[in-house]
Scaffold this motif. Structure first.
Motif, PDB file in Angstrom:
ATOM      1  N   ALA A  58     -10.419 -15.886  -7.895  1.00 54.09           N
ATOM      2  CA  ALA A  58     -10.105 -15.698  -6.499  1.00 54.09           C
ATOM      3  C   ALA A  58      -9.970 -13.479  -6.274  1.00 54.09           C
ATOM      4  O   ALA A  58     -10.551 -13.299  -6.189  1.00 54.09           O
ATOM      5  N   PRO A  59      -8.940 -13.317  -7.118  1.00 49.35           N
ATOM      6  CA  PRO A  59      -8.870 -11.809  -7.068  1.00 49.35           C
ATOM      7  C   PRO A  59      -9.525 -10.988  -8.585  1.00 49.35           C
ATOM      8  O   PRO A  59     -10.360 -10.084  -7.319  1.00 49.35           O
ATOM      9  N   PRO A  60     -10.504 -11.476  -9.051  1.00 55.21           N
ATOM     10  CA  PRO A  60     -11.705 -11.310  -9.505  1.00 55.21           C
ATOM     11  C   PRO A  60     -12.915 -10.956  -8.330  1.00 55.21           C
ATOM     12  O   PRO A  60     -13.973 -10.231  -8.330  1.00 55.21           O
ATOM     13  N   ALA A  61     -12.869 -11.980  -8.074  1.00 54.74           N
ATOM     14  CA  ALA A  61     -13.842 -12.143  -6.822  1.00 54.74           C
ATOM     15  C   ALA A  61     -13.680 -10.997  -5.636  1.00 54.74           C
ATOM     16  O   ALA A  61     -14.772 -10.677  -5.349  1.00 54.74           O
ATOM     17  N   LEU A  62     -12.439 -11.132  -5.708  1.00 53.15           N
ATOM     18  CA  LEU A  62     -12.515 -10.510  -4.414  1.00 53.15           C
ATOM     19  C   LEU A  62     -12.931  -9.222  -5.126  1.00 53.15           C
ATOM     20  O   LEU A  62     -12.806  -8.149  -3.981  1.00 53.15           O
ATOM     21  N   ALA A  63     -12.510  -8.763  -6.222  1.00 52.28           N
ATOM     22  CA  ALA A  63     -12.778  -7.312  -6.770  1.00 52.28           C
ATOM     23  C   ALA A  63     -14.379  -6.717  -6.398  1.00 52.28           C
ATOM     24  O   ALA A  63     -14.101  -5.806  -6.598  1.00 52.28           O
ATOM     25  N   VAL A  64     -14.949  -7.920  -6.893  1.00 49.09           N
ATOM     26  CA  VAL A  64     -16.516  -7.746  -6.960  1.00 49.09           C
ATOM     27  C   VAL A  64     -16.831  -7.415  -5.806  1.00 49.09           C
ATOM     28  O   VAL A  64     -17.572  -6.326  -5.659  1.00 49.09           O
ATOM     29  N   GLY A  65     -16.593  -8.350  -5.078  1.00 50.70           N
ATOM     30  CA  GLY A  65     -16.669  -8.395  -3.164  1.00 50.70           C
ATOM     31  C   GLY A  65     -16.698  -6.961  -2.842  1.00 50.70           C
ATOM     32  O   GLY A  65     -17.672  -6.393  -2.438  1.00 50.70           O
ATOM     33  N   ALA A  66     -15.473  -6.620  -2.890  1.00 45.88           N
ATOM     34  CA  ALA A  66     -14.914  -4.754  -2.422  1.00 45.88           C
ATOM     35  C   ALA A  66     -15.477  -3.656  -3.250  1.00 45.88           C
ATOM     36  O   ALA A  66     -16.301  -2.764  -2.473  1.00 45.88           O
ATOM     37  N   LEU A  67     -15.910  -4.090  -4.354  1.00 44.06           N
ATOM     38  CA  LEU A  67     -16.916  -3.235  -4.807  1.00 44.06           C
ATOM     39  C   LEU A  67     -18.220  -3.116  -4.367  1.00 44.06           C
ATOM     40  O   LEU A  67     -18.865  -1.634  -3.910  1.00 44.06           O
ATOM     41  N   ALA A  68     -19.445  -4.265  -3.850  1.00 46.32           N
ATOM     42  CA  ALA A  68     -19.959  -4.470  -3.759  1.00 46.32           C
ATOM     43  C   ALA A  68     -20.216  -3.581  -2.403  1.00 46.32           C
ATOM     44  O   ALA A  68     -21.137  -2.906  -2.064  1.00 46.32           O
ATOM     45  N   ARG A  69     -19.634  -3.567  -1.371  1.00 46.39           N
ATOM     46  CA  ARG A  69     -18.593  -2.688  -0.185  1.00 46.39           C
ATOM     47  C   ARG A  69     -18.940  -1.296  -0.135  1.00 46.39           C
ATOM     48  O   ARG A  69     -18.647  -0.922   0.822  1.00 46.39           O
ATOM     49  N   ARG A  70     -18.177  -1.162  -1.592  1.00 45.07           N
ATOM     50  CA  ARG A  70     -17.544   0.360  -1.198  1.00 45.07           C
ATOM     51  C   ARG A  70     -16.063   0.203  -1.092  1.00 45.07           C
ATOM     52  O   ARG A  70     -15.776   1.409  -0.537  1.00 45.07           O
ATOM     53  N   GLU A  87      -9.725  -2.103  -1.733  1.00 41.92           N
ATOM     54  CA  GLU A  87      -9.506  -2.729  -1.848  1.00 41.92           C
ATOM     55  C   GLU A  87     -10.022  -4.004  -3.297  1.00 41.92           C
ATOM     56  O   GLU A  87      -9.365  -5.017  -3.544  1.00 41.92           O
ATOM     57  N   ALA A  88     -10.951  -3.191  -3.792  1.00 39.22           N
ATOM     58  CA  ALA A  88     -11.370  -3.758  -5.274  1.00 39.22           C
ATOM     59  C   ALA A  88      -9.938  -3.176  -6.347  1.00 39.22           C
ATOM     60  O   ALA A  88      -9.721  -4.404  -7.141  1.00 39.22           O
ATOM     61  N   LEU A  89      -8.906  -2.274  -6.348  1.00 47.28           N
ATOM     62  CA  LEU A  89      -8.473  -1.624  -7.179  1.00 47.28           C
ATOM     63  C   LEU A  89      -7.237  -2.808  -6.653  1.00 47.28           C
ATOM     64  O   LEU A  89      -6.211  -3.208  -8.038  1.00 47.28           O
ATOM     65  N   GLU A  90      -7.020  -2.919  -5.486  1.00 45.90           N
ATOM     66  CA  GLU A  90      -5.529  -4.329  -5.331  1.00 45.90           C
ATOM     67  C   GLU A  90      -5.348  -5.468  -5.924  1.00 45.90           C
ATOM     68  O   GLU A  90      -4.920  -6.282  -6.517  1.00 45.90           O
ATOM     69  N   ALA A  91      -7.322  -6.162  -5.765  1.00 43.45           N
ATOM     70  CA  ALA A  91      -7.341  -7.313  -6.518  1.00 43.45           C
ATOM     71  C   ALA A  91      -7.065  -7.361  -7.656  1.00 43.45           C
ATOM     72  O   ALA A  91      -6.967  -7.923  -7.967  1.00 43.45           O
ATOM     73  N   ALA A  92      -7.899  -5.630  -8.572  1.00 42.78           N
ATOM     74  CA  ALA A  92      -8.105  -6.065  -9.733  1.00 42.78           C
ATOM     75  C   ALA A  92      -6.381  -5.922 -10.156  1.00 42.78           C
ATOM     76  O   ALA A  92      -6.248  -6.670 -11.352  1.00 42.78           O
ATOM     77  N   GLY A  93      -5.656  -5.935  -9.596  1.00 45.54           N
ATOM     78  CA  GLY A  93      -4.135  -5.014  -9.397  1.00 45.54           C
ATOM     79  C   GLY A  93      -3.587  -6.459 -10.121  1.00 45.54           C
ATOM     80  O   GLY A  93      -2.404  -6.947 -11.135  1.00 45.54           O
ATOM     81  N   CYS A  94      -4.152  -7.955  -9.021  1.00 44.36           N
ATOM     82  CA  CYS A  94      -3.274  -8.748  -8.926  1.00 44.36           C
ATOM     83  C   CYS A  94      -4.002  -9.966 -10.200  1.00 44.36           C
ATOM     84  O   CYS A  94      -2.852 -10.042 -11.030  1.00 44.36           O
TER      85      CYS A  94
END
Length: 363
Positions: free
Chosen positions: A270-282, A286-293
């Motif tokens: 979940a966290p890497p997937a959310l990070a990738v999704g957030a990056l895709a939406r710029r 949110e990407a940093l938060e997911a990567a932090g998890c």
């Protein structure tokens, strides 16, 4: 962590070392030779060849010809209602002659003073059963990427060593099936391995039986110096090995296993997937938060790895290792609940707790 002896102890009782072996040509000689190198103790090595189809019998005969302490046993045809390993251990225990029995796996390699150290500790501490947690060898990339996460997640789910050794917690019990030193009289009073004939995880069932009985002192302890184990060497072996035990580890509770799988996915995929999704939406915050998890989870894994003797750097594989374990758990549930069962060593079992032996088997 229990250290090895540094000085020769008082004379110790004779020990029968029982090794079950089924198609173990790759590692049985390493195991037996390390046992024959034991110091400060008198012993015999009873190796039960569980109807191997590879060169295991020939290797054992050669070793027996070299050293009379090696006593190979050609396993009998498995009786209905039995699982392979308890069947082999049962035969080995009947052929053994020692007051103390050490049950150890064919994929282990033992330190020269390991058995003497284990027995000396058991006697000194007044134990009836002693089971050190051995060192784990990690050779291939799949081993390094998956096994540390799996082992630490299992310890997280089962509890601490203190809890395992607390006689007031009969529901929390575990022995390391790779290394179990037990008094013959204690095993006999529990019914021997015949009492666990249908158990895939016979070490777990034995641990619970000892705690429920209440008469005996049992200890699980860190013992990386006693022996090392190389359980699996490839992704396929890891997959099949833990698929065999995952449903039983959840005590046959499908809801518990599904919940555990969801938890594993939540801390891995979940966290890497959310990070990738957030990056895709710029959405960089949110990407940093997911990567932090992911970083926090990997950091927690690194701490756990250090505590259990693994290199902390292997925590970088935490997302992959944890996700693989989730997939294994799901596969185990699907195979068991669909009736296909789980495969191990050429035999197929139902995979349920207290099952009634193999569904299909090569004898």
């Amino acid at each position: 962590e229990v250290p090895l002896l540094t000085e020769k102890p008082e004379p110790l009782p004779f020990v029968s070392i029982v090794v079950p072996a089924r198609d173990e040509e790759r590692q049985i000689e390493r195991c037996v030779r390390s046992l024959l190198a034991q110091e400060w103790i008198d012993f015999e090595v009873v190796v039960v060849d569980d109807r191997s189809t590879d060169a295991t019998p020939e290797i054992l005969e050669r070793l027996a010809a070299e050293d009379e302490r090696v006593r190979p046993v050609r396993g009998a045809l498995m009786l209905p209602g039995w699982v392979g390993k308890p069947w082999a251990l049962h035969q080995g225990a009947h052929r053994a002659t020692g007051e103390w029995l050490l049950f150890t796996d064919a994929d282990t390699q033992h330190a020269p003073r390991g058995v003497a150290s284990a027995l000396a500790r058991a006697i000194r501490e007044g134990l009836d059963v002693f089971s050190p947690v051995t060192d784990q060898e990690l050779g291939s990339l799949p081993e390094r990427a998956i096994l540390p996460s799996v082992f630490n997640l299992i310890m997280f789910a089962t509890g601490s060593l203190k809890q395992m050794n607390d006689p007031k917690r009969p529901q929390t019990a575990l022995l390391n099936g790779q290394y179990i030193l037990i008094k013959r009289s204690v095993l006999g009073s529990l019914g021997g391995y015949a009492a666990f004939r249908s158990a895939i995880a016979e070490d777990l069932e034995l641990a619970h039986a000892i705690k429920r009985d209440g008469r005996f002192r049992m200890q699980l302890a860190g013992g990386r110096e006693f022996a090392s184990t190389r359980m699996y060497r490839s992704f396929r072996e890891i997959w099949n090995g833990f698929t065999k035990n995952a449903f039983i580890g959840a005590k046959g509770n499908a809801a518990r296993l599904v919940a555990g799988t969801c938890f594993l996915l939540a801390i891995s995929v979940a966290p890497p997937a959310l990070a990738v999704g957030a990056l895709a939406r710029r959405r960089y915050g949110e990407a940093l938060e997911a990567a932090g998890c992911t970083a926090v989870t990997a950091g927690a894994m690194a701490y756990g790895l250090r505590r259990t003797g693994f290199p902390a750097r292997l925590a970088v594989w935490q997302p992959f290792g944890t996700a693989t374990f989730a997939a294994i758990a799901l596969n185990s549930a699907l195979r068991v609940l669909s009736g296909r069962g789980v495969d191990w060593r050429g035999r197929t079992y139902s995979g349920r707790p207290s099952e009634a032996g193999p569904v299909r088997a090569r004898p």
